[in-house]
Design an enzyme around this catalytic site. Structure first.
Site, PDB file in Angstrom:
ATOM      1  N   HIS A 197      26.404  11.128  -3.916  1.00 27.72           N
ATOM      2  CA  HIS A 197      25.054  11.336  -3.520  1.00 27.72           C
ATOM      3  C   HIS A 197      24.110  10.537  -4.455  1.00 27.72           C
ATOM      4  CE1 HIS A 197      26.468  14.313  -0.635  1.00 27.72           C
ATOM      5  NE2 HIS A 197      26.836  14.928  -1.524  1.00 27.72           N
ATOM      6  N   GLU A 242      22.587  -9.202  -4.510  1.00 26.50           N
ATOM      7  CA  GLU A 242      21.817  -8.962  -3.500  1.00 26.50           C
ATOM      8  C   GLU A 242      22.324  -9.908  -2.268  1.00 26.50           C
ATOM      9  OE1 GLU A 242      17.831  -7.373  -5.756  1.00 26.50           O
ATOM     10  OE2 GLU A 242      17.970  -9.381  -5.158  1.00 26.50           O
ATOM     11  N   SER A 292      11.610 -14.487 -11.586  1.00 24.50           N
ATOM     12  CA  SER A 292      10.475 -14.231 -10.465  1.00 24.50           C
ATOM     13  C   SER A 292       9.485 -15.481 -10.448  1.00 24.50           C
ATOM     14  CB  SER A 292       9.773 -13.216 -10.721  1.00 24.50           C
ATOM     15  OG  SER A 292       8.422 -12.913 -10.179  1.00 24.50           O
ATOM     16  N   LYS A 315      11.017 -11.021 -15.525  1.00 23.02           N
ATOM     17  CA  LYS A 315      11.959 -10.438 -14.258  1.00 23.02           C
ATOM     18  C   LYS A 315      13.353 -11.069 -14.511  1.00 23.02           C
ATOM     19  CE  LYS A 315      12.128  -7.977 -11.468  1.00 23.02           C
ATOM     20  NZ  LYS A 315      11.295  -8.194 -10.012  1.00 23.02           N
TER      21      LYS A 315
END
Length: 486
Positions: free
Chosen positions: A174, A314, A301, A307
């Protein structure tokens, strides 16, 4: 055009006429409308079947010669012409003609222009059984390639596990810290997943290995074709070298189960890749801080200079939806088709090609990313030393003293609640506090929270003890060293 010895002299003008109408018959007074030709062509994507189309044509031509339907000279000229065309395609100098619709007609028309005997090549053959053959040949190669890419990814996971064999981290349920495991154990869970995929590829490869050529449009041929010879030529044989042939001509030309099965396996590979990507995305975040992905597999970024984004992971996670969609597309394509061949089946190729390309790219890039990933052992250890991860071990300790597990579960839960209320770590509770929860907690309760001892006690087969993890690593080194499909 001057024909070879033993061939009829056929005028060049007639050859050109054949090449421009080869995809149609004398039934039609004129060719298709321009928009229909553009709408129905498939050579813009099925050209990539050219190697397999030529291989199938060569085997078919050799069989026609054996059947007495081609002379030796005609066979030699056809094989020479196909070889020359193949060289040109490989070199990028062959001119694909969309008006000829597909890879089959482009190659055959060009052959017929160059070699008079090329007009005989389609004897006893339909584009229906031709494409069924080409797809099986192409998919055999792709199945092997995906299997090899899976092994490369597994090797990267095993190598990363071996390099960090002593690193302990939390396992999660979870998305909450649950119990401690070794990082290597976690990595090997994905090796296990991908090995099931590898096995599935092996199973599907076996079902691919039947030859449909000779099925014709749907009802075979009245000509004395030797299907077994073609099957042997193209490697459609069993372990004893016996030819494997499709048994029903109607099913042979309309069957795309093998394509769906491949896409289903790849969809599951995509799901497994997505799960791995998700773990790595989480672990690379500042909130977890368990891993660092190398610069070559991350991006920055356009606005925020600090970043470092896990874009490769992804994108892999995103592309899993693409291959799942391709599978759904093929299933939907087939669900309402009557026997036998229907032009709808032209839509199978782009989905099949895209699935193979996408999954192979994801496997390769994820393997590269894993090889450029560093594990932060300290951060993993600090998270794994949360004493609540050993709450189940404490319940097990009570069970060893004769306490029923349900009662032990309740008592440990009460101790956790007490520690939270007191603002303490579970392993900081005093003996008095343990006994206040229950007299069944002895003076040794706090001794359960020795993490290294707790890991050694997880000695069951498949569990994450140091010894078991090393045994599994040794096993996987042997397995992934064999790239062959089962």
């Amino acid at each position: 055009m001057t024909s070879g010895a033993g061939e009829a002299n056929i005028p060049l003008s007639f050859m050109r006429k054949i090449s421009s109408t080869v995809a149609r018959s004398g039934r039609f007074a004129r060719g298709p409308a321009a928009e229909v030709a553009a709408f129905s062509e498939s050579v813009s994507f099925d050209w990539r079947l050219w190697r397999h189309d030529i291989a199938g044509s060569m085997a078919h031509a050799a069989m026609l010669h054996r059947a007495g339907l081609l002379t030796r000279t005609e066979l030699k000229s056809i094989l020479g012409g196909l070889t020359a065309i193949g060289r040109e395609i490989a070199a990028g100098t062959f001119r694909w003609r969309p008006e000829l619709e597909d890879v089959h007609m482009n190659i055959e028309a060009e052959l017929t222009c160059r070699v008079a005997a090329g007009a005989k090549l389609h004897t006893g053959r339909s584009r229906n059984d031709q494409i069924a053959l080409d797809l099986r040949l192409w998919l055999r190669d792709e199945t092997i390639a995906v299997g090899q890419d899976l092994r490369t990814l597994q090797k990267a996971l095993v190598a990363l596990a071996e390099a960090n064999v002593a690193v302990v981290m939390p396992g999660y349920t979870h998305l909450q810290r649950a119990q401690p495991v070794f990082f290597a154990h976690h990595a090997l869970a994905y090796v296990e997943m991908f090995d099931r995929d590898h096995d599935r590829l092996g199973d599907s490869y076996d079902r691919l290995g039947v030859c449909p050529l000779g099925s014709g449009a749907l009802a075979g041929s009245t000509l004395p074709l030797d299907r077994a010879f073609v099957a042997r030529q193209l490697g459609f044989v069993d372990g004893r070298g016996r030819p494997r042939l499709t048994e029903n001509s109607m099913d042979a030309v309309s069957d795309r189960d093998f394509a769906i099965e491949f896409c289903a396996i790849c969809a599951l590979i995509g799901v497994h890749l997505s799960r791995l990507a998700e773990d790595m995305i989480l672990w690379a975040s500042a909130e977890f801080g368990f891993i660092r992905i190398g610069d070559a597999y991350t991006t920055g970024s356009s606005l925020m200079p600090q970043k470092k984004n896990p874009d490769v992971a992804e994108l892999t996670r995103g592309k899993s939806g693409r291959v799942i969609g391709n599978l759904m597309s093929l299933l939907t394509l087939l669900k309402g088709l009557p026997l036998t061949y229907n032009r709808d089946l032209q839509e199978d190729k782009e989905r099949l090609f895209d699935t193979a390309d996408t999954v192979r790219a994801c496997l390769r890039v994820m393997a590269g990313m894993l090889s450029d990933t560093t594990i932060h052992a300290g951060a993993c250890r600090a998270a794994a030393e949360d004493p609540q991860l050993l709450a189940t071990d404490l319940a097990d300790d009570l069970v060893r003293q004769g306490v029923p597990f349900r009662e032990a579960h309740h008592l440990v839960g009460a101790a956790v609640a007490h520690a939270e209320k007191a603002g303490k770590r579970l392993d900081d509770l005093t003996i008095e506090e343990w006994r206040r929860v229950s007299a069944k907690f002895g003076s040794k309760a706090s001794g359960v929270f020795d993490l290294d001892r707790a890991m050694r006690r997880r000695a069951l087969p498949g569990a994450p003890s140091p010894r078991e993890v090393r045994r599994q690593l040794a096993r996987w080194r042997r397995v992934v060293g064999n790239p062959e499909l089962p």
